[in-house]
Design a protein around this motif. Structure first.
Motif, PDB file in Angstrom:
ATOM      1  N   UNK A  92       0.831  -1.211   0.000  1.00  0.00           N
ATOM      2  CA  UNK A  92       0.000   0.000   0.000  1.00  0.00           C
ATOM      3  C   UNK A  92       0.867   1.264   0.000  1.00  0.00           C
ATOM      4  N   UNK A  93       1.849   1.415   0.920  1.00  0.00           N
ATOM      5  CA  UNK A  93       2.721   2.601   0.831  1.00  0.00           C
ATOM      6  C   UNK A  93       3.524   2.652  -0.476  1.00  0.00           C
ATOM      7  N   UNK A  94       3.901   1.479  -1.006  1.00  0.00           N
ATOM      8  CA  UNK A  94       4.636   1.464  -2.274  1.00  0.00           C
ATOM      9  C   UNK A  94       3.772   2.021  -3.401  1.00  0.00           C
ATOM     10  N   UNK A  95       2.498   1.626  -3.437  1.00  0.00           N
ATOM     11  CA  UNK A  95       1.585   2.146  -4.457  1.00  0.00           C
ATOM     12  C   UNK A  95       1.347   3.641  -4.272  1.00  0.00           C
ATOM     13  N   UNK A  96       1.178   4.072  -3.030  1.00  0.00           N
ATOM     14  CA  UNK A  96       0.982   5.493  -2.763  1.00  0.00           C
ATOM     15  C   UNK A  96       2.222   6.302  -3.145  1.00  0.00           C
ATOM     16  N   UNK A  97       3.382   5.818  -2.771  1.00  0.00           N
ATOM     17  CA  UNK A  97       4.618   6.512  -3.134  1.00  0.00           C
ATOM     18  C   UNK A  97       4.831   6.558  -4.630  1.00  0.00           C
ATOM     19  N   UNK A 102       5.305   9.540  -9.160  1.00  0.00           N
ATOM     20  CA  UNK A 102       5.099   9.504 -10.604  1.00  0.00           C
ATOM     21  C   UNK A 102       4.369  10.729 -11.121  1.00  0.00           C
ATOM     22  N   UNK A 103       3.286  11.123 -10.448  1.00  0.00           N
ATOM     23  CA  UNK A 103       2.533  12.298 -10.888  1.00  0.00           C
ATOM     24  C   UNK A 103       3.383  13.561 -10.771  1.00  0.00           C
ATOM     25  N   UNK A 104       4.102  13.691  -9.668  1.00  0.00           N
ATOM     26  CA  UNK A 104       4.980  14.863  -9.490  1.00  0.00           C
ATOM     27  C   UNK A 104       6.053  14.909 -10.567  1.00  0.00           C
ATOM     28  N   UNK A 105       6.612  13.750 -10.888  1.00  0.00           N
ATOM     29  CA  UNK A 105       7.664  13.694 -11.901  1.00  0.00           C
ATOM     30  C   UNK A 105       7.128  14.076 -13.277  1.00  0.00           C
ATOM     31  N   UNK A 106       5.914  13.622 -13.611  1.00  0.00           N
ATOM     32  CA  UNK A 106       5.331  13.938 -14.917  1.00  0.00           C
ATOM     33  C   UNK A 106       5.054  15.434 -15.034  1.00  0.00           C
ATOM     34  N   UNK A 107       4.460  16.012 -13.980  1.00  0.00           N
ATOM     35  CA  UNK A 107       4.134  17.442 -14.014  1.00  0.00           C
ATOM     36  C   UNK A 107       5.395  18.289 -14.095  1.00  0.00           C
ATOM     37  N   UNK A 108       6.349  18.037 -13.209  1.00  0.00           N
ATOM     38  CA  UNK A 108       7.570  18.855 -13.190  1.00  0.00           C
ATOM     39  C   UNK A 108       8.451  18.564 -14.398  1.00  0.00           C
ATOM     40  N   UNK A 109       8.481  17.310 -14.830  1.00  0.00           N
ATOM     41  CA  UNK A 109       9.270  16.985 -16.019  1.00  0.00           C
ATOM     42  C   UNK A 109       8.748  17.709 -17.241  1.00  0.00           C
ATOM     43  N   UNK A 144      10.585  15.350   9.289  1.00  0.00           N
ATOM     44  CA  UNK A 144       9.441  15.979   8.619  1.00  0.00           C
ATOM     45  C   UNK A 144       8.175  15.133   8.688  1.00  0.00           C
ATOM     46  N   UNK A 145       8.314  13.816   8.461  1.00  0.00           N
ATOM     47  CA  UNK A 145       7.151  12.948   8.294  1.00  0.00           C
ATOM     48  C   UNK A 145       6.899  12.018   9.477  1.00  0.00           C
ATOM     49  N   UNK A 146       7.871  11.908  10.358  1.00  0.00           N
ATOM     50  CA  UNK A 146       7.742  10.945  11.437  1.00  0.00           C
ATOM     51  C   UNK A 146       8.095   9.552  10.947  1.00  0.00           C
ATOM     52  N   UNK A 147       7.776   8.549  11.750  1.00  0.00           N
ATOM     53  CA  UNK A 147       8.059   7.169  11.358  1.00  0.00           C
ATOM     54  C   UNK A 147       6.736   6.463  11.052  1.00  0.00           C
ATOM     55  N   UNK A 148       6.862   5.313  10.412  1.00  0.00           N
ATOM     56  CA  UNK A 148       5.659   4.575  10.034  1.00  0.00           C
ATOM     57  C   UNK A 148       5.415   4.629   8.543  1.00  0.00           C
ATOM     58  N   UNK A 149       4.156   4.500   8.149  1.00  0.00           N
ATOM     59  CA  UNK A 149       3.814   4.428   6.728  1.00  0.00           C
ATOM     60  C   UNK A 149       4.101   5.732   5.990  1.00  0.00           C
ATOM     61  N   UNK A 150       3.980   6.872   6.694  1.00  0.00           N
ATOM     62  CA  UNK A 150       4.250   8.153   6.031  1.00  0.00           C
ATOM     63  C   UNK A 150       5.707   8.250   5.597  1.00  0.00           C
ATOM     64  N   UNK A 151       6.607   7.745   6.411  1.00  0.00           N
ATOM     65  CA  UNK A 151       8.023   7.733   6.028  1.00  0.00           C
ATOM     66  C   UNK A 151       8.243   6.815   4.834  1.00  0.00           C
ATOM     67  N   UNK A 152       7.611   5.648   4.851  1.00  0.00           N
ATOM     68  CA  UNK A 152       7.757   4.700   3.739  1.00  0.00           C
ATOM     69  C   UNK A 152       7.246   5.308   2.437  1.00  0.00           C
ATOM     70  N   UNK A 153       6.106   5.994   2.503  1.00  0.00           N
ATOM     71  CA  UNK A 153       5.564   6.649   1.311  1.00  0.00           C
ATOM     72  C   UNK A 153       6.518   7.726   0.815  1.00  0.00           C
ATOM     73  N   UNK A 155       9.855   8.009   1.213  1.00  0.00           N
ATOM     74  CA  UNK A 155      11.063   7.426   0.612  1.00  0.00           C
ATOM     75  C   UNK A 155      10.740   6.854  -0.759  1.00  0.00           C
ATOM     76  N   UNK A 156       9.633   6.142  -0.861  1.00  0.00           N
ATOM     77  CA  UNK A 156       9.236   5.551  -2.135  1.00  0.00           C
ATOM     78  C   UNK A 156       8.978   6.626  -3.182  1.00  0.00           C
ATOM     79  N   UNK A 157       8.299   7.709  -2.791  1.00  0.00           N
ATOM     80  CA  UNK A 157       7.976   8.784  -3.733  1.00  0.00           C
ATOM     81  C   UNK A 157       9.241   9.452  -4.265  1.00  0.00           C
TER      82      UNK A 157
END
Length: 283
Positions: A92-97, A102-109, A144-153, A155-157
């Motif tokens: 789930x965090x991998x998909x969110x990240x 991906x969306x950020x990269x497409x827009x900024x790219x 910035x994000x704390x630990x847990x799923x938010x950190x995983x998202x 890093x993945x992003x």
């Protein structure tokens, strides 16, 4: 006389000739696929045999457990339900990240590729940030994000962003100006240039980058879980290693390898269809 009565026999004969010509090619592809599958299965069997022979003889089972012990660990995780829970905690965090990066990269790219000023000023900074190891950013992300799923998202992003950003950036810039000029002469609007020329050109690059971006989205989450997680495949790996449980550690690696293989096959099918579309468009 009906035209179809004249054309149909010739057309049927042509279709029959094409079908006849395709049969040997279809058989050849099927034979090649069978050989590839058999060779891969043979390599897996050979690897397991060598592993079984080495465990307990050449290498102590403390360091290299038997394959049956590893299979037993995975079976126990399936029975108690912990395997599916930890897989979902990672996927789930991998998909969110992946989506965020991906969306950020497409827009900024796209923005960087379309604006020479933005590209000239900011692209060197993006390149500098790309050179920073993600692990070095983890302490900052924890702040910035704390630990847990938010950190995983997070890093993945970050991992996914840099892998896709440059593919979008170079994919849009790869469109030749002569082709754009020809489309404009044909009466295309600015919106047509974006939706029918620039984005399709970059899309092929993005699909090609999925080969790296999708598994690396998983890697980013596993790294975060390995360092600070309390659940997930990365946590399973680190906790078993901390307990000197070789069978559990190997089992975690096997599960990760199986998921990575499945993702790679999915990406391969998507990439192949995209490349076929590109090849058809060129012809």
């Amino acid at each position: 006389m009906n035209i179809e009565t004249v054309v149909t026999p010739e057309r049927d004969e042509a279709v029959a000739q094409v079908a006849t010509a395709e049969k040997p090619a279809r058989k050849k592809r099927g034979r090649k696929a069978w050989i590839q599958t058999s060779s891969r299965l043979g390599a897996v069997v050979l690897f397991l045999v060598l592993w079984s022979l080495a465990a307990g003889t050449l290498v102590d089972t403390f360091y290299l457990p038997e394959p049956t012990e590893v299979a037993g660990e995975i079976r126990d995780w399936i029975v108690d339900g912990s395997l599916w829970t930890n897989i979902m905690a990672t996927m789930v965090p991998a998909a969110q990240g992946f989506l965020i990066g991906g969306i950020s990269a497409i827009v900024l790219g796209y923005l960087f590729a379309m604006s020479k000023v933005v590209s000239m000023v900011l692209e060197p900074f993006v390149a500098a940030a790309y050179g920073i190891p993600v692990v070095a950013l983890v302490p900052l992300l924890i702040l910035w994000l704390g630990i847990g799923s938010s950190l995983a998202v997070g890093v993945s992003a970050i991992v996914v962003f840099f892998l896709i950003f440059y593919n979008v950036y170079f994919g849009i810039r790869d469109v030749k100006q002569e082709f754009i000029d020809q489309v404009r002469i044909a009466g295309a609007s600015q919106w047509d240039l974006v939706t029918r020329v620039r984005i399709p050109s970059a899309l092929v690059w993005v699909v090609a980058s999925l080969k790296l971006a999708v598994p690396h989205a998983l890697v980013g989450v596993v790294v975060a879980e390995f360092l600070t997680g309390s659940e997930g495949l990365g946590y399973m790996l680190s906790s078993n290693a901390a307990q000197f449980n070789a069978a559990g550690t190997f089992a975690s690696v096997v599960v990760l390898a199986a998921i990575s293989f499945a993702l790679d096959r999915i990406v391969f099918l998507i990439s192949r269809r995209a490349l076929m579309w590109k090849e058809a468009a060129e012809h």
